[in-house]
Design an enzyme around this catalytic site. Structure first.
Site: not given
Ligand code: CAA
Length: 383
Positions: A125, A128, A130, A132, A156-157, A364
């Site tokens: 996911l 660079p 994207a 948060s 960072w995968i 996450e």
């Molecule tokens: N479950 C299902 N659907 C969800 C949801 C959830 N938990 N959260 C939001 N949605 C849906 C919403 O209902 C909305 O749907 P509709 O269009 O139908 O209304 C849609 O998704 C968009 O939601 P938001 O408007 O809330 O989206 P946003 O752009 O404002 O972002 C955020 C919300 C919570 C800030 C999100 O961007 C987020 O979680 N950011 C952090 C990302 C993250 O955790 N990255 C880590 C990646 S993994 C990693 O770290 C490394 C690895 O190797 C694993």
């Protein structure tokens, strides 16, 4: 209200605790110092049923409930965050996502390989531009006949170099923001995917595999799409609901490891003619740490209980991740201080806990992302 773990949950907890104590913890320091993941532990986690923990038995999983899997993550987190991190990404983000969103063909093709450890999975996911702001991904998915071409880069995968299967999030149209995002299952023999280690030396999780992955004309069949076109963002968020619970449980494990280390040190170490534990300031530190970890543990178990009850759990998971990672960070900081010069060296594990916990506060969804999720629910959004 029943706070008792079931007999099956107790069995899994003790299996995970023994494995963590006997097989994971003894290797953690060397793995951290060399940066080499003890690969045989993957096979052992498969044998013990942890690798496919929450996945249905028909796909080779152990059909654990969410509380049981949180207990596994807690015990592994207490021993080694790199091992717990591999498991959370593999089982919660990748296998769980395929089980929830995949077609029968996709589940039959991938889940048995993932639960047995024959294949490791990664979740692509972050980019660079994207981190948060996950909806801002730039990797594109362009329809081309019966296939899609993926172009872009991911950073960072976790498990990225090890993985034989990647869930890749890409947009068919950036202007659509989250509504344009699609998820794809990409196998590692795809010529359009190039992987390398992330540059630099990580602060913590030094035995983890963190990759920079580039997609260039990476052709995948349309059948590789997970879920429907435009459903990718929801898929990504649903995976993170599961993954964040595992991270929160891992943080409880780190916090508990700090507490155990401090209690032992307070009993053993003597200064000014007394045990450290006989000084009231040290007692206060340890008591606050114990209360913090107990509260974090209850938040984690409660969130897992909500998942098992089939109730909405996003808010509870965010509370658990926020509180547990911050509580464990406080515990690790105090533990290093209490150990003094020894805590400043890899001779004692508190130094590693102090470095590792920063990762859990970030990945996450960093602490402020969890705060956003909680605040939006409480206050609502500006109309
Ligand atoms: N479950 C299902 N659907 C969800 C949801 C959830 N938990 N959260 C939001 N949605 C849906 C919403 O209902 C909305 O749907 P509709 O269009 O139908 O209304 C849609 O998704 C968009 O939601 P938001 O408007 O809330 O989206 P946003 O752009 O404002 O972002 C955020 C919300 C919570 C800030 C999100 O961007 C987020 O979680 N950011 C952090 C990302 C993250 O955790 N990255 C880590 C990646 S993994 C990693 O770290 C490394 C690895 O190797 C694993």
């Amino acid at each position: 209200m029943d706070f008792e773990l079931s007999l099956e949950q107790q069995r899994i907890q003790s299996l995970a605790r023994d494995f963590a104590n006997d097989e994971v913890a003894p290797l953690a320091r060397a793995a951290d110092e060399t940066g080499e993941f003890p690969m045989h532990l993957i096979g052992r986690m498969a044998e013990l049923g942890f690798l496919g923990g929450p996945i249905a038995r028909e796909y080779g999983g152990a059909a654990m409930d969410a509380v049981s899997f949180a207990l596994v993550c807690e015990e592994l987190g207490r021993a080694d965050s790199s091992v717990r991190g591999l498991l959370t990404v593999h089982a919660s983000l990748v296998s769980g996502c395929i089980e929830q969103w995949g077609t029968v063909e996709q589940k039959e093709r991938y889940l048995p390989k993932l639960t047995s450890g024959e294949w490791i999975g990664c979740y692509c996911l972050t980019e660079p531009e994207a981190g948060s702001d996950a909806a801002n991904i730039q990797t594109t998915a362009t329809a081309d006949g019966e296939s899609y071409l993926l172009d872009g880069e991911k950073i960072w995968i976790t498990n990225g170099n090890l993985a034989r299967l990647a869930i890749v999030f890409a947009t068919r149209d950036r202007a659509e923001r989250h509504k344009g995002i699609c998820a794809f299952l990409v196998e590692n023999d795809n010529q359009g995917m190039r992987r390398e280690k992330m540059p630099g030396v990580e602060l913590g999780h030094r035995a983890s595999d963190h990759a920079h992955i580039t997609f260039e004309n990476c052709r995948v069949p349309a059948s590789a799409m997970l879920g429907e076109p435009g459903e990718g963002f929801k898929i990504a968020m649903s995976a993170l609901d599961r993954g964040r619970l595992g991270v929160a449980a891992g943080a409880v494990g780190i916090g508990q490891a700090c507490l155990d280390a401090c209690v032992q040190w307070a009993r053993e170490r003597r200064q000014f003619g007394r045990r450290l534990g006989d000084f009231q300031m040290v007692q206060a530190t340890i008591a606050n740490m114990a209360a913090d970890i107990a509260a974090a543990r209850l938040l984690v178990y409660h969130a897992a209980w909500l998942v098992d009850a089939g109730r909405p759990a996003t808010q509870a998971v965010s509370s658990a991740k926020l509180f547990a990672t911050e509580a464990a960070a406080r515990a690790a900081s105090e533990a290093v201080l209490l150990y003094g010069n020894r805590g400043y060296s890899s001779e004692y594990p508190v130094e590693r806990y102090y470095r590792d916990i920063k990762g859990l506060q970030i990945y996450e969804g960093a602490s402020n992302i969890q705060r956003i999720i909680l605040a939006r629910e409480l206050i609502g959004r500006e109309q």
